[in-house]
Design a protein around this motif. Structure first.
Motif, mmCIF file in Angstrom:
data_model
loop_
_atom_site.group_PDB
_atom_site.id
_atom_site.type_symbol
_atom_site.label_atom_id
_atom_site.label_comp_id
_atom_site.label_asym_id
_atom_site.label_seq_id
_atom_site.Cartn_x
_atom_site.Cartn_y
_atom_site.Cartn_z
ATOM 1 N N VAL A 49 43.913 44.843 29.975
ATOM 2 C CA VAL A 49 43.581 43.585 30.658
ATOM 3 C C VAL A 49 44.667 43.204 31.654
ATOM 4 C CG1 VAL A 49 43.234 41.122 30.313
ATOM 5 C CG2 VAL A 49 42.140 42.751 28.778
ATOM 6 N N LEU A 50 45.935 43.354 31.243
ATOM 7 C CA LEU A 50 47.033 42.914 32.098
ATOM 8 C C LEU A 50 47.290 43.877 33.259
ATOM 9 C CD1 LEU A 50 49.605 41.636 29.437
ATOM 10 C CD2 LEU A 50 47.981 40.302 30.801
ATOM 11 N N ILE A 51 47.229 45.165 32.992
ATOM 12 C CA ILE A 51 47.543 46.157 34.019
ATOM 13 C C ILE A 51 46.276 46.772 34.590
ATOM 14 C CG2 ILE A 51 48.690 48.347 34.475
ATOM 15 C CD1 ILE A 51 50.756 47.631 32.399
ATOM 16 N N GLY A 52 45.368 47.185 33.691
ATOM 17 C CA GLY A 52 44.132 47.813 34.168
ATOM 18 C C GLY A 52 43.296 46.885 35.010
ATOM 19 N N GLY A 53 43.390 45.570 34.762
ATOM 20 C CA GLY A 53 42.630 44.625 35.566
ATOM 21 C C GLY A 53 43.013 44.644 37.033
ATOM 22 N N ARG A 54 44.192 45.179 37.348
ATOM 23 C CA ARG A 54 44.635 45.264 38.744
ATOM 24 C C ARG A 54 43.996 46.430 39.481
ATOM 25 N NH1 ARG A 54 50.811 45.736 37.741
ATOM 26 N NH2 ARG A 54 50.772 46.239 39.982
ATOM 27 N N VAL A 55 43.131 47.177 38.791
ATOM 28 C CA VAL A 55 42.491 48.316 39.449
ATOM 29 C C VAL A 55 41.631 47.854 40.616
ATOM 30 C CG1 VAL A 55 40.432 48.325 37.977
ATOM 31 C CG2 VAL A 55 41.213 50.451 39.021
ATOM 32 N N PHE A 56 41.112 46.614 40.557
ATOM 33 C CA PHE A 56 40.300 46.105 41.669
ATOM 34 C C PHE A 56 41.152 45.961 42.932
ATOM 35 C CE2 PHE A 56 37.836 44.815 37.985
ATOM 36 C CZ PHE A 56 36.541 45.079 38.382
ATOM 37 N N GLU A 57 42.424 45.610 42.744
ATOM 38 C CA GLU A 57 43.294 45.453 43.906
ATOM 39 C C GLU A 57 43.565 46.790 44.580
ATOM 40 O OE1 GLU A 57 46.813 43.586 42.495
ATOM 41 O OE2 GLU A 57 45.763 41.906 41.540
ATOM 42 N N VAL A 223 30.816 44.561 19.032
ATOM 43 C CA VAL A 223 31.346 43.779 20.148
ATOM 44 C C VAL A 223 32.849 43.988 20.276
ATOM 45 C CG1 VAL A 223 31.685 41.455 21.054
ATOM 46 C CG2 VAL A 223 29.510 42.063 19.994
ATOM 47 N N ILE A 224 33.563 43.964 19.140
ATOM 48 C CA ILE A 224 35.004 44.200 19.177
ATOM 49 C C ILE A 224 35.296 45.597 19.709
ATOM 50 C CG2 ILE A 224 37.085 44.398 17.765
ATOM 51 C CD1 ILE A 224 35.850 42.317 15.876
ATOM 52 N N GLY A 225 34.541 46.585 19.244
ATOM 53 C CA GLY A 225 34.722 47.948 19.731
ATOM 54 C C GLY A 225 34.459 48.060 21.211
ATOM 55 N N ALA A 226 33.425 47.366 21.708
ATOM 56 C CA ALA A 226 33.103 47.414 23.128
ATOM 57 C C ALA A 226 34.208 46.790 23.972
ATOM 58 C CB ALA A 226 31.772 46.702 23.382
ATOM 59 N N VAL A 227 34.739 45.655 23.522
ATOM 60 C CA VAL A 227 35.815 44.991 24.271
ATOM 61 C C VAL A 227 37.046 45.894 24.350
ATOM 62 C CG1 VAL A 227 37.415 43.043 24.244
ATOM 63 C CG2 VAL A 227 34.994 42.668 23.760
ATOM 64 N N ALA A 228 37.400 46.514 23.220
ATOM 65 C CA ALA A 228 38.551 47.417 23.212
ATOM 66 C C ALA A 228 38.313 48.611 24.121
ATOM 67 C CB ALA A 228 38.835 47.881 21.786
ATOM 68 N N SER A 229 37.092 49.133 24.118
ATOM 69 C CA SER A 229 36.769 50.278 24.974
ATOM 70 C C SER A 229 36.883 49.922 26.448
ATOM 71 C CB SER A 229 35.356 50.784 24.666
ATOM 72 O OG SER A 229 35.282 51.305 23.366
ATOM 73 N N VAL A 230 36.430 48.724 26.806
ATOM 74 C CA VAL A 230 36.531 48.303 28.201
ATOM 75 C C VAL A 230 37.996 48.193 28.618
ATOM 76 C CG1 VAL A 230 36.105 46.385 29.790
ATOM 77 C CG2 VAL A 230 34.292 47.175 28.278
ATOM 78 N N GLY A 231 38.850 47.672 27.722
ATOM 79 C CA GLY A 231 40.275 47.622 28.027
ATOM 80 C C GLY A 231 40.846 49.004 28.275
ATOM 81 N N GLY A 232 40.477 49.951 27.424
ATOM 82 C CA GLY A 232 40.929 51.321 27.621
ATOM 83 C C GLY A 232 40.375 51.941 28.891
ATOM 84 N N ALA A 233 39.107 51.624 29.218
ATOM 85 C CA ALA A 233 38.498 52.163 30.431
ATOM 86 C C ALA A 233 39.198 51.639 31.685
ATOM 87 C CB ALA A 233 37.014 51.802 30.465
ATOM 88 N N LEU A 234 39.521 50.347 31.696
ATOM 89 C CA LEU A 234 40.241 49.782 32.838
ATOM 90 C C LEU A 234 41.603 50.445 33.011
ATOM 91 C CD1 LEU A 234 39.458 45.958 32.470
ATOM 92 C CD2 LEU A 234 38.637 47.497 34.257
ATOM 93 N N LEU A 235 42.253 50.690 31.894
ATOM 94 C CA LEU A 235 43.567 51.337 31.957
ATOM 95 C C LEU A 235 43.433 52.756 32.507
ATOM 96 C CD1 LEU A 235 46.515 50.782 31.330
ATOM 97 C CD2 LEU A 235 46.133 51.718 29.033
ATOM 98 N N ALA A 236 42.393 53.480 32.080
ATOM 99 C CA ALA A 236 42.180 54.838 32.569
ATOM 100 C C ALA A 236 41.883 54.838 34.063
ATOM 101 C CB ALA A 236 41.033 55.494 31.798
#
Length: 773
Positions: A49-57, A223-236
């Protein structure tokens, strides 16, 4: 103060024999060390969330490649006259020659021209030859065009935008756009739509899963698994953005895939856990058995989806390559979360998950449907095939195009400027076709005169512009649609006869022609590789050559229906008012390719879910007919629930404003809905009933190959001995064999005595299941 409680079914006893296999071992490990596993995924989520979220930038709106002629031509122009892009302002509402307007605009232009990062700034009041093009035909609007140097920064572009927006003249309105503003708005709108899709879909899926499982504890795990997966996907994806250009449109596509798969896989795992608990297994044993069975299905399903997405690597388009890289990584993360995080969460929440008191009945809606279909197997199969082919027929007249600013909503300032320029400033709008000539202006002018004279469909040449001493550009105008058939034909003819010069034909129509050419040349290779990989995987799972071929053909039918719906909605305009967009007359060039890869993979996902159960039942000795009945009956509810959740996820993203996100959301929602209903409930049972035992046929050499290297989807689980509960005090009745319900009651009773062969029970925190040995 902690106190020890004896709860027999919470840890392994002689009634819970160990299951062999690597996945079972992984489940045991994650259950025992669930705090560490949960902590690891929590760190992944926070960093994502903190770092992977910057992928849009760091993403690129409209990533290009040097592999196509259109992009090579653009690179030649950029090398001759480097520029980062343009910022364009429309000054409207008062006559151009109004003194107050003239004074405000010229003053702003002069100030902007000397700002850092600005290469040039021109308006309609200059004396150059291009000034007339910046004045509307009715004299009530003008343009200010600012070119930013290739070394300019985003902050410098923002300063120019703010100064243009600050132009003030009584009654005049200023709207700021241009390609740099468009790129920024595409990034922001894509991020907004992605966040909106997540916010809308996750609560709705939670409600649906509460209804499916009958409790909040089981429903919350996916839902918890999906949220964690999205965090990992953003980081990737953030990592990929550092080594390759990630097109902005890739991000929501990868996010929606990660959400959908994570929910599907977690749903399958939790459902199998409940089944094993219903059979009397302890929490530890149920987690282990779930990892060995449902975990195997998840791993195999993820492999098939990854194979489908890997086919995109064949294409040279950077957009498709980025989707392939991001998509495969998202699949890997979704599978990893299902195989590690979900077992850990089951260790924490297993006691709170409602245990079914009876197994899934062998008779019900799905088994009755299969029997009805079997009685009319041939008519049902023919009717379903005809219906799916008719649904896919509209795609035969699909037209591909680059929508440009039209991907943004009408409220976007960048789109408003682009639309205004197209409608009121024809001389300043992008030409349908641009020819880059590696030569001086006189040579380019002679070539332009020849083009007008000899190529039908060319309505004229707007201008010959010298970019440098050795490079010139020619804006070629065509009759009709700028990206229609006539424009594409002009591109082909300009490339077929270059007049002895070194030229590069570029522009919107040329980009579409280039992409179509890549699709025709590399598409069959990609399709062949995906089909071959899928056939091999399904053969290794089933040991049959018939079922993989049938699965491939049925997936192509459901895929065709999805592409047909995509054409009707986004090209022909069906339901456009309801969905809140204006049709552009075609589909975004790369969307059908992405729909094929994603929908094909997701269809195989459900195929694996169903065939896994049928194969398991057949391995237990059931006939093909009975295995199909029981397989569809036992998996039908979970497949339908998974498909419903997937449709909710895709529909949530389709509610966004970005046109490309809408197209992907609608297409995938239709593909999943058709596949889980018409194909899995009718077409698969009909064809399996029609072929009978021939479904499992394979030549003798391939059978021997499967016996040696096959990937068995069925795991022989050791039987769980029924627990014996002590009779209630004050009675002499003999102890009765525990039912699943009584096993649950024993787990909840603190006074229950441990089984004789059980290890001493460790102290446990209230509400947490003890760790199995």
């Amino acid at each position: 103060m902690r106190r020890s409680t004896a709860v027999t079914p919470a840890f392994r006893t002689a009634a819970d024999p160990r299951v062999d296999g690597r996945l079972a071992a992984l489940g045991r490990f994650c259950f025992r060390h669930r705090r560490w596993v949960l902590g690891f995924w929590a760190v992944i989520l926070v960093i994502g969330v903190l770092i992977g979220g910057r992928v849009f930038e760091g993403s690129v709106a409209g990533a290009s490649s040097a592999s196509s002629e259109a992009d090579r031509g653009g690179a030649v122009v950029t090398a001759a006259d480097p520029a980062r892009g343009t910022v364009t302002a429309v000054v409207d509402g008062k006559p151009v020659d109004d003194p107050a307007v003239r004074d405000a605009v010229t003053r702003a232009t002069a100030e902007i021209a000397v700002l850092p990062g600005v290469s040039s700034a021109v308006d309609a009041y200059g004396s150059g030859p291009g000034a007339a093009a910046l004045r509307s035909a009715d004299g009530t609007a003008s343009l200010v065009s600012v070119r930013m140097a290739d070394t300019s920064t985003a902050a410098q572009t923002t300063a120019v935008t703010q100064r243009l927006a600050a132009v003030r003249a009584d009654g005049a309105e200023v709207t700021v756009g241009g390609d740099l503003v468009l790129q920024d708005e595409v990034k922001k709108q894509t991020e907004k739509d992605t966040r909106f899709g997540e916010i809308v879909t996750l609560p709705v899926t939670l409600v649906v899963m509460v209804l499916v499982f009958g409790g909040l504890a089981a429903a919350s795990l996916p839902v918890i698994g999906a949220v964690a997966s999205v965090g990992g996907a953003l980081l990737a994806m953030f990592g990929f953005s550092k080594i390759m250009d990630i097109d902005t449109s890739v991000l929501p596509i990868a996010t929606v895939l990660g959400l959908g798969l994570s929910i599907d896989y977690a749903l399958l795992m939790v459902n199998r856990f409940r089944e094993e608990r219903g059979h009397g297994a302890s929490i530890a044993a149920a987690v282990e058995r779930t990892a060995a069975t449902a975990g195997r299905t998840v791993a195999f399903s993820g492999l098939t989806v990854a194979v489908a997405l890997a086919g995109l690597f064949v294409f040279t388009s950077p957009v498709l390559g980025a989707v392939a890289a991001a998509g495969v990584s998202v699949v890997v993360i979704a599978v990893a979360a299902a195989l590690t995080l979900i077992p850990a969460l089951l260790g924490f929440a297993g006691r709170r998950i409602k245990t079914p008191t009876t197994p899934v009945p062998d008779e019900g809606f799905f088994s009755r449907t299969v029997r009805r279909v079997r009685k009319r197997a041939v008519p049902v199969a023919l009717a379903c095939t005809a219906l799916l082919m008719a649904a896919g027929a509209p795609f035969l007249h699909a037209d591909m195009r680059n929508s440009g600013a039209a991907v943004l909503p009408h409220s976007s300032a960048g789109r408003q400027v682009a639309d205004t320029v197209d409608q009121r400033f024809p001389q300043a709008s992008p030409a349908p076709v641009t020819v880059v000539v590696e030569g001086g202006a006189p040579i380019a002018q002679a070539y332009a005169d020849d083009v007008v004279a000899r190529i039908p469909g060319v309505s004229g040449v707007r201008a010959v512009t010298p970019v440098s001493d050795t490079v010139s550009t020619i804006d070629v105008l065509v009759h009709g649609d700028p990206q229609g058939g006539q424009a594409k034909q002009v591109v082909e003819e300009l490339r077929a006869d270059r007049g002895g010069l070194t030229t590069h034909v570029t522009g919107g129509a040329a980009s579409v022609v280039d992409f179509r050419h890549e699709l025709l040349t590399r598409g069959p290779i990609a399709l062949g590789l995906v089909a071959l990989g899928t056939l091999i995987l399904l053969f290794l799972m089933t040991g049959s050559v018939v079922m993989p071929v049938k699965a491939l053909l049925m997936n192509l039918l459901s895929l065709g229906a999805s592409l047909g719906a995509l054409t009707l909605v986004f090209q022909d305009g069906w339901f456009s008012g309801l969905l809140g967009f204006s049709p552009t007359g075609g589909l975004e060039t790369f969307i059908p390719v992405l729909v094929f890869a994603f929908a094909f993979g997701l269809s195989m996902d459900y195929e694996v879910f169903l065939l896994a159960r049928i194969k398991e039942l057949r391995d237990k000795g059931h006939s093909c007919t009975r295995a199909v009945e029981l397989g569809v009956q036992r998996s039908g509810r979970i497949i339908t629930s998974a498909a419903l959740l997937m449709v909710i996820v895709f529909a949530g993203f389709a509610l966004g404003d970005m046109l490309m996100v809408k197209q992907m959301g609608i297409a995938l929602a239709v593909a999943v809905a058709v596949d889980a209903t018409l194909v899995r409930c009718l077409l698969v049972p009909a064809t399996m009933s029609f072929f009978g035992e021939f479904n499992w046929w394979a030549p003798a050499p391939l059978r021997r190959l499967h016996d040696r290297f096959g990937l068995s989807e069925h795991v022989d689980l050791p039987a769980i001995e029924s627990a014996v509960l002590p009779a209630p005090r004050g009675t002499s009745a003999p102890a009765a064999e525990a039912t699943p319900a009584s096993a649950t009651e024993a787990e909840a009773a603190p006074e229950a005595e441990p089984a004789p062969e059980a290890a001493p029970e460790p102290a446990v925190e209230p509400g947490l299941a003890p760790v199995g040995s």
